[in-house]
Design an enzyme around this catalytic site. Sequence first.
Site, short mmCIF file in Angstrom:
data_model
loop_
_atom_site.label_atom_id
_atom_site.label_comp_id
_atom_site.label_asym_id
_atom_site.label_seq_id
_atom_site.Cartn_x
_atom_site.Cartn_y
_atom_site.Cartn_z
N GLU A 1 25.45 23.05 33.64
CA GLU A 1 25.88 23.28 35.02
C GLU A 1 26.82 22.16 35.44
O GLU A 1 26.36 21.10 35.90
CB GLU A 1 24.66 23.28 35.95
CG GLU A 1 23.67 24.38 35.67
CD GLU A 1 22.91 24.77 36.93
OE1 GLU A 1 22.93 25.95 37.30
OE2 GLU A 1 22.31 23.89 37.57
N HIS B 1 17.80 19.45 37.49
CA HIS B 1 18.90 20.04 38.25
C HIS B 1 19.70 18.91 38.92
O HIS B 1 19.13 17.92 39.38
CB HIS B 1 18.36 21.02 39.29
CG HIS B 1 19.44 21.84 39.90
ND1 HIS B 1 20.24 21.35 40.91
CD2 HIS B 1 19.88 23.09 39.63
CE1 HIS B 1 21.13 22.28 41.23
NE2 HIS B 1 20.94 23.35 40.47
N GLY C 1 22.55 30.48 41.57
CA GLY C 1 22.07 29.98 42.86
C GLY C 1 22.43 30.94 43.98
O GLY C 1 21.79 31.97 44.18
N GLY C 2 23.49 30.62 44.70
CA GLY C 2 23.89 31.38 45.89
C GLY C 2 23.90 32.90 45.69
O GLY C 2 23.40 33.66 46.53
N GLY D 1 27.66 25.61 43.77
CA GLY D 1 27.74 25.88 45.20
C GLY D 1 29.12 25.67 45.79
O GLY D 1 29.29 25.65 47.00
N SER E 1 28.35 28.62 40.46
CA SER E 1 29.15 29.65 41.13
C SER E 1 29.31 30.93 40.31
O SER E 1 30.37 31.55 40.31
CB SER E 1 30.52 29.09 41.54
OG SER E 1 30.35 28.05 42.49
N GLU F 1 20.89 18.64 41.77
CA GLU F 1 20.45 18.30 43.13
C GLU F 1 19.22 17.38 43.09
O GLU F 1 19.05 16.52 43.96
CB GLU F 1 20.15 19.59 43.92
CG GLU F 1 21.46 20.30 44.28
CD GLU F 1 21.36 21.82 44.34
OE1 GLU F 1 20.25 22.35 44.43
OE2 GLU F 1 22.43 22.47 44.29
N ASN G 1 17.91 30.83 40.83
CA ASN G 1 17.42 29.57 41.41
C ASN G 1 17.61 29.68 42.92
O ASN G 1 18.71 29.50 43.42
CB ASN G 1 18.24 28.40 40.83
CG ASN G 1 17.86 27.08 41.46
OD1 ASN G 1 16.89 26.98 42.21
ND2 ASN G 1 18.66 26.04 41.19
N TRP G 2 16.53 30.00 43.59
CA TRP G 2 16.63 30.23 45.04
C TRP G 2 16.74 28.93 45.83
O TRP G 2 16.95 28.97 47.05
CB TRP G 2 15.44 31.05 45.53
CG TRP G 2 15.56 32.52 45.25
CD1 TRP G 2 16.63 33.17 44.69
CD2 TRP G 2 14.59 33.53 45.55
NE1 TRP G 2 16.38 34.51 44.61
CE2 TRP G 2 15.13 34.76 45.13
CE3 TRP G 2 13.30 33.52 46.11
CZ2 TRP G 2 14.44 35.97 45.26
CZ3 TRP G 2 12.62 34.71 46.23
CH2 TRP G 2 13.19 35.92 45.81
N LYS G 3 16.49 27.81 45.19
CA LYS G 3 16.53 26.51 45.87
C LYS G 3 15.62 26.56 47.11
O LYS G 3 14.58 27.21 47.06
CB LYS G 3 17.98 26.14 46.21
CG LYS G 3 18.88 26.25 44.97
CD LYS G 3 20.25 25.67 45.14
CE LYS G 3 21.03 25.85 43.84
NZ LYS G 3 22.35 25.24 43.87
P1 PGA Z 1 25.32 28.21 42.49
O1 PGA Z 1 24.10 27.31 42.00
O2 PGA Z 1 25.24 29.50 41.69
O3 PGA Z 1 25.09 28.42 43.94
O4 PGA Z 1 26.57 27.45 42.19
C1 PGA Z 1 23.72 27.26 40.65
C2 PGA Z 1 22.63 26.26 40.47
O5 PGA Z 1 22.61 25.25 41.17
O6 PGA Z 1 21.74 26.45 39.61
#
Ligand code: PGA
Length: 249
Positions: free
Chosen positions: A167, A95, A234-235, A173, A213, A97, A9-11
């Site tokens: 999640e 998600h 994500g990250g 994050g 994470s 966010e 998930n590159w956001k």
């Molecule tokens: P993260 O994000 O790996 O940076 O914690 C995961 C996500 O939001 O899907």
Amino acid sequence: MRVPLIAANWKMNKIISEARSFVEEMKSKVKDVEDKEIVICPPYTSLIAVKQAISNSNIELGAQNVFWEEKGAYTGEISVKMLKDIGCKYIILGHSERRKYFFETDGIINKKIKKVLEESVSPIFCIGETLEERERNITFDVLKRQLTIGLNEIDINNVDKVVIAYEPVWAIGTGRTATPSQAEEAHYFIRNWVKEKFSEENSKRIRIIYGGSIKPENISDLMKCENIDGGLVGGASLKIDSFVNIINY
Ligand code: PGA
């Protein structure tokens, strides 16, 4: 047998040229991976570039959001047909966010899941509790509410196409991953909910992936858990080496 799914998930990261060169370099590094599904979910603007770059590879395309209407006067929105047309096999929905910054409710997410399934695309349906909810000991109530409303009126024949991503919001994050036992406990709860609401067969087939994470250092312990079928990253998916190491856990 559930095939593990590792999704990036590159956001809101990477412009087109960065997305293209990332995938071009990455695809040769994962070309021999046959026992897992690999998905990249770039921002909308890079979908076509990534689609072109992954042709003849074992990487699939996903999107990060969608609108539930088919077409019309919805300025700024994108339909499932449009994403399918580009080649998206997966769409991340719900998600945290999107729930937090764009006020998406369980009801809105349910409308999106229904539309995505109608078009035979797979939703990656995110659920998870906040830190405050965990501390108040209401994690399972929250998961149950998100599942009950999010998967309301979903046909039993379609539910296996959904990938559920657990999640925990406090792990996204933050560098703070759920321990394998915390994650497994939630995944077990989710699978059992699917069994009660749909059927035992559905609960055995549906994939439940973990997100929050994930790093090369913690993925293998998470993947040893019986009910964890992959990860939403994500990250750590923004750097080729770390994402490739996660895929090769
Ligand atoms: P993260 O994000 O790996 O940076 O914690 C995961 C996500 O939001 O899907």
